[in-house]
Motif scaffolding. Structure first.
Motif, PDB file in Angstrom:
ATOM      1  N   ASP A 189      39.436  92.224  -0.368  1.00 58.77           N
ATOM      2  CA  ASP A 189      40.147  91.712  -1.384  1.00 58.77           C
ATOM      3  C   ASP A 189      39.531  92.329  -2.515  1.00 58.77           C
ATOM      4  OD1 ASP A 189      37.707  90.496  -1.291  1.00 58.77           O
ATOM      5  OD2 ASP A 189      38.543  88.715  -2.444  1.00 58.77           O
ATOM      6  N   LYS A 190      38.678  93.780  -2.408  1.00 58.90           N
ATOM      7  CA  LYS A 190      38.041  94.627  -3.270  1.00 58.90           C
ATOM      8  C   LYS A 190      38.792  95.708  -3.480  1.00 58.90           C
ATOM      9  CE  LYS A 190      33.599  92.170  -2.799  1.00 58.90           C
ATOM     10  NZ  LYS A 190      31.974  92.451  -2.498  1.00 58.90           N
ATOM     11  N   TRP A 191      38.850  96.314  -4.498  1.00 65.05           N
ATOM     12  CA  TRP A 191      39.347  97.784  -4.676  1.00 65.05           C
ATOM     13  C   TRP A 191      39.061  98.260  -5.907  1.00 65.05           C
ATOM     14  CZ3 TRP A 191      42.724  98.576  -8.789  1.00 65.05           C
ATOM     15  CH2 TRP A 191      43.442  97.517  -9.265  1.00 65.05           C
TER      16      TRP A 191
END
Length: 303
Positions: A141-143
């Motif tokens: 869920d990180k970007w």
């Protein structure tokens, strides 16, 4: 627009965040196209470490340069952020330990030191890196993402289900065509939870950390008596970190950076991915000042 360096050397002494030791820092002018170089002066023979993305080889608690012979320069991101915020291109930074002093946990003390030394234009045009097409790194869920933009702007969001964070927005967008790095970002301090501090101390890390150089949070509250400098200081500090991490590439970026729950590791990975895609970027310089994107018109004047 010309490259910039200091007009004279300047020094300061501070505490290393993880070692707790006193650290002498000396920042000196450097020649055009020299870039940013750290010099470890505490070793038997001084070792120069040129800032570049491929040398950021430890991102567990900060951005740390590690050479192939194991020479380290840690916690560089706040100083690199200040250097970027002032538009400096060429510096020699002598450091008498394996990490940069933490100062007050923000970039503001470094801004003060660099401005006190004086900033001068050099005879060679500044080289920018212009983003030509989107580049992205996604991990769960990180970007993080870089996209074309005629200027420089940063949009970041964090996600902490905690009372101290829920009192203000956890997303901030700063377009440097309209906002000042010094006023809006440089004073935002690093932060950590009390249980993390206790864990680091038990592993011989964070020994220089205190309420004087970090925001510390318990299960409910900010423990610093003076409170926060901004209601959304936490995410503003993440922007400060990101600007420092991105400047490791050695040139100001003409583009838009955005991210969600990002950190030093992902920021560095994004730079490495960018450099591996030659048609995603280009070097540009400007001989006509009117062609320089307005984001860079707000850089503090030389003197």
């Amino acid at each position: 627009m010309q490259q910039r360096t200091l007009s004279q050397p300047i020094s300061a002494t501070g505490v290393g965040l993880h070692s707790g030791e006193r650290v002498l820092l000396v920042m000196k002018p450097a020649a055009p196209d020299a870039g940013i170089t750290f010099r470890r002066t505490d070793l038997p023979e001084p070792v120069d470490v040129k800032v570049q993305p491929s040398l950021v080889n430890d991102t567990r608690l900060s951005s740390t340069l590690v050479t192939d012979t194991g020479v380290r320069v840690g916690t560089i991101e706040h100083l690199m952020s200040a250097i970027a915020g002032l538009g400096l291109d060429n510096l020699l930074i002598e450091v008498g330990a394996a990490e940069i002093p933490i100062m007050d946990g923000s970039a503001a003390p470094f801004i003060y030191l660099l401005q006190s030394a004086g900033i001068v234009d050099q005879t060679v045009p500044k080289r920018f890196i212009r983003i030509l097409k989107p580049i992205e790194v996604v991990e769960g869920d990180k970007w993080v993402r870089l996209e074309p933009h005629d200027g420089f702007k940063v949009t970041l969001s964090i996600e902490f289900n905690h009372p101290a964070f829920n009192q203000a927005p956890q997303t901030v967008a700063i377009d440097f065509a309209h906002h000042s790095y010094i006023e809006e970002i440089s004073r935002a301090r690093t932060f950590g939870f009390m249980h993390e501090v206790e864990y680091m101390h038990s592993h011989g890390l964070g020994l220089g950390g205190s309420l004087d150089n970090a925001i510390v949070i318990d299960d409910e509250y900010v423990l610093n008596p003076e409170g926060l400098r901004f209601p959304d200081e936490f995410v503003r500090h993440k922007i400060l970190d990101a600007i420092g991490d991105l400047y490791v590439i050695g040139h100001p970026l003409i583009g838009a950076f955005s991210g969600h729950k990002s950190g030093h590791a992902m920021n560095n990975k994004l730079l490495r991915v960018l450099l591996a895609v030659p048609d995603a970027w280009e070097y540009v310089s400007f001989t006509d000042p009117t062609q320089v994107p307005s984001s860079f018109h707000r850089l503090p004047d030389v003197g």
